[in-house]
Design a protein around this motif. Structure first.
Motif, mmCIF file in Angstrom:
data_model
loop_
_atom_site.group_PDB
_atom_site.id
_atom_site.type_symbol
_atom_site.label_atom_id
_atom_site.label_comp_id
_atom_site.label_asym_id
_atom_site.label_seq_id
_atom_site.Cartn_x
_atom_site.Cartn_y
_atom_site.Cartn_z
ATOM 1 N N UNK A 135 -2.533 -7.771 7.024
ATOM 2 C CA UNK A 135 -2.601 -6.343 6.705
ATOM 3 C C UNK A 135 -3.882 -6.096 5.928
ATOM 4 N N UNK A 136 -4.716 -5.198 6.439
ATOM 5 C CA UNK A 136 -5.953 -4.811 5.752
ATOM 6 C C UNK A 136 -5.703 -3.458 5.096
ATOM 7 N N UNK A 144 -11.945 -4.785 9.040
ATOM 8 C CA UNK A 144 -11.061 -5.190 10.131
ATOM 9 C C UNK A 144 -11.853 -5.598 11.375
ATOM 10 N N UNK A 145 -12.922 -4.852 11.669
ATOM 11 C CA UNK A 145 -13.756 -5.210 12.828
ATOM 12 C C UNK A 145 -14.407 -6.573 12.622
ATOM 13 N N UNK A 146 -14.855 -6.837 11.390
ATOM 14 C CA UNK A 146 -15.474 -8.130 11.104
ATOM 15 C C UNK A 146 -14.457 -9.262 11.203
ATOM 16 N N UNK A 165 -4.367 -2.756 10.419
ATOM 17 C CA UNK A 165 -5.275 -2.067 9.501
ATOM 18 C C UNK A 165 -4.634 -0.762 9.057
ATOM 19 N N UNK A 166 -4.664 -0.519 7.746
ATOM 20 C CA UNK A 166 -4.068 0.693 7.200
ATOM 21 C C UNK A 166 -4.987 1.884 7.440
ATOM 22 N N UNK A 214 -1.632 -0.541 13.633
ATOM 23 C CA UNK A 214 -1.965 0.437 12.597
ATOM 24 C C UNK A 214 -0.830 0.550 11.587
ATOM 25 N N UNK A 215 -1.200 0.588 10.309
ATOM 26 C CA UNK A 215 -0.245 0.909 9.244
ATOM 27 C C UNK A 215 -0.596 2.311 8.742
ATOM 28 N N UNK A 216 0.155 3.303 9.194
ATOM 29 C CA UNK A 216 -0.132 4.700 8.849
ATOM 30 C C UNK A 216 0.488 5.006 7.492
#
Length: 351
Positions: free
Chosen positions: A45-46, A68-70, A82-83, A111-113
């Motif tokens: 989880x980012x 997250x892309x890295x 990724x949040x 996705x963590x919304x």
């Protein structure tokens, strides 16, 4: 049950310990990410916060989406959750960014919304921060737009908060990224039951977590939706050779200093004020955030494994670990705890 971990965007997880040997740099995150990938962790989880919630608002922290892309570029297996806060992102633009990140990661995106709680952060960075239930209403529309663009071309939408006209998004994600969300208020839980694919919780006891899983399953059934594809929980873990050593470490990290309501606790009152929590959070509990100490994953490998298996029996599908320093503790947990819980790796499928 799957095993994931929080990416340390803040330079660590502990509010009472200044230097955890976990600098807020990509070099350290890369080390953690590749270690976790090698050890067989399932997911990271980012978190998305523009201010440092753990070390104080003036301390360094990293931005979630570039990070997250890295991470996707330097790993091969770990799923990247990724949040994202709807008040900080136009949904159509975010849908495009997410589709690109899905391509970079070869379908490993989730996705963590998060409907947000930090008014000071929103003021500094120009985010939209409405009253509590309005934030969830905005989130529902935001998710409609994002998932609609992933599904249809062209896509149009006319809502109370967002309007999209004949938008084209190509390429589509390889795997439609699952939408995770968490909340404890009545309005939050009712909203999440309608738009999320998976439910994530702050730390709680086995009984508390089992009760929440059952409650959200009832909510989904009542509105004619299939069960969540997965449920997850945050937890801080301390594994040591003896229980006495583990308890000593717990005491070290939770002893709030005399000036404990200082810089690293600046967000405490605001978090409590703007969140409708089911249970109060003490300053000691807040020393690690996300109620990560409440599961009690503190002790020998055997004691921690026994607790984790109890959560799995209660229906939990994913545990999101925090520990310090993270790189070496992920090694310890994988070496000592994983063999005792018979963990397996998989990506949950969406229908």
């Amino acid at each position: 049950m799957r095993y994931g971990y929080w990416t340390p965007i803040y330079g660590g997880f502990l509010r009472n310990v200044g230097d955890e040997g976990m600098p807020a740099t990509f070099d350290y995150v890369k080390k953690v990410s590749q270690t976790a990938d090698r050890l067989g962790y399932d997911l990271t989880l980012v978190p998305e916060l523009y201010l440092n919630d753990r070390k104080g608002v003036t301390a360094p922290s990293l931005e979630a989406w570039e990070l997250a892309a890295a991470i996707a570029a330097v790993t091969e297996h770990v799923e990247i959750m990724v949040a994202v806060r709807p008040g900080f992102h136009l949904p159509a633009v975010l849908a495009k960014r997410a589709a690109t990140l899905d391509d970079i990661s070869h379908g490993r995106l989730a996705l963590n919304v998060v409907s947000a709680w930090w008014a000071q952060e929103a003021k500094q960075y120009g985010g939209i921060f409405g009253v509590h239930d309005e934030r969830y209403a905005r989130t529902e529309e935001w998710v409609d737009v994002v998932t609609g663009l992933w599904r249809e071309t062209p896509f149009s939408y006319d809502g109370s908060f967002y309007t999209v006209e004949d938008a084209i998004l190509e390429p589509k994600p390889q795997r439609r990224p699952p939408i995770w969300a968490g909340g404890e208020s009545e309005g939050g839980k009712a909203s999440i039951a309608t738009f999320a694919d998976a439910y994530v919780m702050h730390g709680g006891t086995v009984e508390e977590v089992g009760g929440k899983i059952a409650e959200m399953a009832r909510r989904r059934e009542a509105i004619g939706k299939d069960p969540f594809v997965e449920t997850g929980m945050a937890a801080y873990v301390i594994v040591r050779d003896t229980e006495r050593e583990a308890r000593a470490e717990l005491e070290r990290i939770t002893t709030v200093p005399v000036e404990g309501a200082g810089a690293s606790y600046a967000s405490y009152r605001e978090f409590v004020q703007h969140s409708q929590l089911e249970r109060s959070v003490s300053l000691q509990e807040y020393s690690v955030g996300t109620r990560g100490l409440r599961p009690g994953l503190v002790g020998t490998a055997e004691q921690v494994a026994e607790k984790l298996l109890a959560y799995e029996e209660a229906g939990l599908g994913l545990v999101l670990l925090q520990s310090s320093p993270l790189d070496s503790e992920l090694e310890r947990i994988a070496e000592q705890v994983f063999p005792l819980v018979g963990r397996t790796a998989r990506l949950p499928a969406l229908v």
